[in-house]
Structure formats: structure tokens, C-alpha cells
Design a protein around this motif. Structure first.
Motif, PDB file in Angstrom:
ATOM      1  N   ASP A 168      -1.266   4.363  -1.197  1.00 46.18           N
ATOM      2  CA  ASP A 168      -0.054   4.000  -0.450  1.00 46.18           C
ATOM      3  C   ASP A 168       1.156   3.956  -1.378  1.00 46.18           C
ATOM      4  O   ASP A 168       2.260   4.377  -1.008  1.00 46.18           O
ATOM      5  CB  ASP A 168      -0.223   2.637   0.226  1.00 46.18           C
ATOM      6  N   LYS A 195       5.218   3.834  -0.533  1.00 41.80           N
ATOM      7  CA  LYS A 195       5.313   2.381  -0.497  1.00 41.80           C
ATOM      8  C   LYS A 195       5.657   1.845  -1.879  1.00 41.80           C
ATOM      9  O   LYS A 195       5.183   2.368  -2.904  1.00 41.80           O
ATOM     10  CB  LYS A 195       3.998   1.770  -0.019  1.00 41.80           C
ATOM     11  N   ALA A 248       2.532  -2.416  -2.202  1.00 44.40           N
ATOM     12  CA  ALA A 248       1.269  -1.712  -1.982  1.00 44.40           C
ATOM     13  C   ALA A 248       0.099  -2.519  -2.538  1.00 44.40           C
ATOM     14  O   ALA A 248      -0.925  -2.713  -1.862  1.00 44.40           O
ATOM     15  CB  ALA A 248       1.325  -0.333  -2.625  1.00 44.40           C
TER      16      ALA A 248
END
Length: 472
Positions: A443, A448, A453
């Protein structure tokens, strides 16, 4: 199994009290780890015989004509190792059959076979992180009774010659944290395809840009955009695919930056400052590296380097063989090697593969003979010469091997920093690795913020560890 004299492993945890981590002096810790492994090896001193050749012949005679079936992965090390299997059959009369599948599917198939009353496998190749689960479920045999059996054991095997960090990381279950030397530690596997991390780089590209191989993460980070901009090539290749691959890439930087996955009380620590720094570094790697890193597994990551799409590689030593293989590499003769760069400390991977005997095998003794032969001094050197991963100190130090692969001089230094506690080797690791933290890392590579994350994985990690009984 034939009657054997059992030798009990000594309680080694007191000697290793702080050696598994980085609590004071890294070099002192490594010395202690070496002493501990020597103690383990001393506890498995093998009987000596005056007529070695006759003993070897006798060792195999009972099993001539039998067949051992080995589960092994599609991996560069085993590309080399399988080339010597026919020699084992010629020398011993024991046949070898292989079931070779992709690593991602190997564990599921092994668990299916190992769970039967009688499975198809006599030898399983396991990833280091599976060992705790396999032992907890009583799926694999302890190695000590075989190593202590005078009818089976090779008196020249030299367990103390196996790289200490590899033997501990791959072979031991019990002891400190449940997977390091200490009271209750027992040996359940022997390394084959063990690995540490190292840096490989394009000598020609760095020379053209008047850059030196980076010794530190600060130097490495500073040159990433330079290589991308002026070298017109991806800078550092990396794994990044969601799950295990992203987690592996994250660990390569988390450890040198002073971080850890879980603290000494099994609480999440990956989201702390070193972890955020490691993931932010990976984000820069994605920005300056070959295209597609967030979807790269080991194969794609290494292939980007081998095909000339990246100037730097930091990952497993399994790159040694493919770099020199013209059928796989476009960069033969253009690659140099250096230590995995230092951040807060030097630290490099331990992991890779080991060999174990299934508890439900019908050919346990022949299986042990095969494992012992394959991981012997002679075969370790042969497999390394064929491009496999060396697991013995004598092999890594071999002048003949170094003449063929000069990078072994670097590996001899790198192995001093191999960390047997690189990540927690607990039965819950696969879930943390594949389903929780490895997803969060990916992620962070796909948009992110790094801190957010990693923080997203804290609650599910805590919940998993709570359910598993780690918190009292």
C-alpha cells in the motif's frame, strides 16, 4: 530407525543471552553466535572410523535400490543442486526423484503430503520461516538422532563448518524466542540454498557516472536520482508485490536502519521511526527504479537487473549464478559486488531453504543419507561452483571458488553481518508476512503515505498475536 546413541544438545541460551540481536556490540554478538554454534556442533561430534572408505560403503549398502523423493522449489540454487543428484545415485545406489514446483505453491502441497499417514515425500525443502510451524505440527524429524547414529553419520561431516547464522536461522527450533540457540533448542533441518543479502552493481554505469559503490544508505539514496537521470536506467531494483515479496524488500532496509518487526514482548515495532524510514526509502526506489516494482516478485526483481534495466541490486546472493550465465544474463562481466550498505548498523538477510525429513516418510534413513551427502563439504563446493549458494565456511573461503567467483571475497565479509533474527520465525509469520504487513508495505508503494500504511497493520498484528497467546 536403527538404534543410535543419542547426544543431548547443551543448554546454550545463557551463552547467547544478547547475541541474537544488536543490544551492544554487533561484532561481539557474532563472536558469541559462533561460539554457540560451535557448542551445538560439539554436541553432535560424530564418531571416527579408521577405514573411512569401508565405513561409507557400509553406510549406504542397506539402502541400495531404494528411492528418496524430494520436494524442492524452482530456484537458482536448485538449478545447480539437481545436477549432482545422479552422482549420489552412482555412489550410493539410492535413487532420487524430484517434485519441483513454484515456491509459492510448495508449502501448501507439502502440508497436504505431510499431513497424511504416509506421504509421498522423503525429503522436504522448506523456507526458514516454515520451520516453527512444521515442528509445532510434528511434521518433520529432529536431526540429532541421525547425526548421532554411527551407522549413518559421516565422521567427516563437520557440522561446525556450516555458517553459524545459517544453521541457527534455518535449523534450530526452541531456545531463545523459540527459534534461536538456548535451552530446548533442537536441530530440525540442514541448510541448502541458505542465503544472505549482498549488493551487486553495474561497474560500467557507475564508472561512467563517476560514482563509487555506495557504502552507506545515505550515499545510496543520494545516487538513485542521478543514476535514473544521467544513466538513463533504473537505479535500484526491488521486490514490491503485495504480501511476502513486499515484506522481504522492506526487511532488507528495516534491519540496517535499526528496526525490527516485533519487539522483545512481541508487540508491533515495524511502524516505528526506522520502519517509516525504510518504507519511505522504498518509495524513492519505486520512483527511480525500473518500472513495475510494486508488482515485482523475486523473479521480476532479479530479471530487471540481469536484463540491464537496473544498475543496482540488493537482495539474495542467489544472483551469483544467474549473473554469470549468458542464457539468463545480458550483463556478464559488467557486475561488481559490495557489502549490503550500512545505515544505523550493518545487517544482512538470513533465510533461504533447508532440508528436513518428514515424520511420515517410509525412507527416513535413506533420506538422511541423501541430505548429509548433499550438504557435505565436497558437494557444497561442487554446487557453489555450479552457481548454487554456499552454506559452509570452508566453501566461502575456498581459493578455487574465489578464482571462479571473485564475489566470494565479499561474501566472506558479508556473512559476518548475517542476522539470524532478521525477522521473527514463528508459526504466525506467514500470516503477518503475506496477509498483514506485506499488504501494508505494498500500500505504501502504491500511493499511501508510509506512516499511515504501516500503522494500518498494527491493529491486525496485535490481534493475531493476542489470539496466538503471546500476550499474558
Amino acid at each position: 530407525m536403527s538404534q543410535s546413541k543419542k547426544v543431548k544438545l547443551p543448554p546454550v541460551a545463557d551463552a547467547v543471552s544478547e547475541a541474537s540481536g544488536y543490544s551492544s556490540s554487533r561484532r561481539e554478538a557474532l563472536k558469541t553466535l559462533g561460539r554457540v554454534t560451535a557448542a551445538v556442533a560439539a554436541s553432535t561430534t560424530l564418531p571416527r572410523f579408521s577405514i573411512a572408505g569401508a565405513q561409507a560403503s557400509s553406510r549406504y549398502a542397506k539402502y541400495k535400490g531404494s528411492t528418496v523423493v524430494i520436494s524442492l522449489p524452482a530456484h537458482p540454487h536448485f538449478d545447480a543442486a539437481t545436477k549432482v543428484f545422479s552422482q549420489f545415485t552412482r555412489e550410493t545406489g539410492i535413487k532420487v526423484e524430484t517434485d519441483r514446483i513454484d515456491t509459492s505453491r510448495m508449502k501448501d502441497k507439502q502440508l497436504l503430503e505431510l499431513g497424511k499417514a504416509k506421504g509421498d515425500y522423503d525429503v522436504v525443502t522448506f523456507i526458514a520461516t516454515w520451520k516453527g510451524e512444521y515442528v509445532k505440527k510434528k511434521l518433520i524429524e529432529e536431526m540429532q538422532p541421525y547425526l548421532s547414529n554411527a551407522a549413518l553419520a559421516d565422521p567427516d561431516y563437520a557440522l561446525a563448518d556450516v555458517v553459524p547464522a545459517y544453521l541457527q536461522n534455518i535449523g534450530l527450533v526452541g531456545g531463545k524466542k523459540g527459534y534461536l540457540p538456548g535451552p530446548g533448542a533442537k536441530l530440525y533441518g540442514l541448510p541448502s540454498g541458505a542465503e544472505t543479502s549482498i549488493m551487486a552493481y553495474r561497474k560500467d554505469i557507475l564508472a561512467d557516472l563517476k560514482l563509487k559503490p555506495p557504502a552507506s544508505y545515505a550515499e545510496l539514496e543520494a545516487m538513485l536520482p542521478i543514476i535514473q537521470d544521467k544513466g538513463k536506467i533504473g537505479a535500484l531494483t526491488s521486490r514490491g508485490k503485495s504480501g511476502h515479496e513486499a515484506m522481504h524488500g522492506f526487511l532488507l532496509h528495516l534491519n540496517p536502519m535499526g528496526g525490527e518487526v516485533l519487539d522483545d514482548n512481541w508487540k508491533p515495532a515495524f511502524q516505528e521511526a526506522p520502519g517509516v524510514k525504510a518504507l519511505e526509502f522504498m518509495q524513492k526506489v519505486v520512483d527511480t527504479g525500473p518500472k513495475g516494482i510494486p508488482s515485482f516478485g523475486f523473479g521480476e526483481m532479479s530479471n530487471a537487473f540481469l536484463q540491464g534495466e537496473a544498475a543496482i541490486y540488493i537482495d539474495s546472493i542467489s544472483i551469483f549464478g544467474p549473473v554469470a550465465d549468458e542464457s539468463k544474463s545480458r550483463i556478464k562481466g559488467k557486475v561488481g559486488y559490495a557489502l549490503h550498505p550500512k545505515a544505523e548498523r550493518y545487517s544482512s538477510q538470513t533465510g533461504g531453504f533447508g532440508l528436513a525429513i518428514p515424520a511420515n516418510s517410509a525412507n527416513k534413513e535413506a533420506a538422511f543419507l541423501f541430505i548429509q551427502w548433499l550438504t557435505s563439504k565436497a558437494q557444497d563446493l561442487t554446487i557453489a561452483r555450479l552457481g548454487g549458494n554456499a552454506m559452509r565456511t570452508s566453501t566461502i573461503s575456498s581459493p578455487a571458488l574465489r578464482a571462479l567467483f571473485p564475489q566470494y571475497a565479499t561474501l566472506k565479509e558479508q556473512i559476518k553481518y548475517a542476522n539470524p533474527d532478521w525477522r521473527p520465525i514463528i508459526p504466525e509469520w506467514d500470516t503477518l508476512d503475506v496477509q498483514i504487513i506485506g499488504v501494508a508495505v505494498n500500500d505504501g508503494l502504491t500511493g499511501k503515505a508510509a506512516a499511515a500504511a504501516l500503522q494500518s497493520a498494527v491493529a491486525p498484528t496485535t490481534e493475531l498475536m493476542q489470539r496466538a497467546g503471546y500476550y499474558k
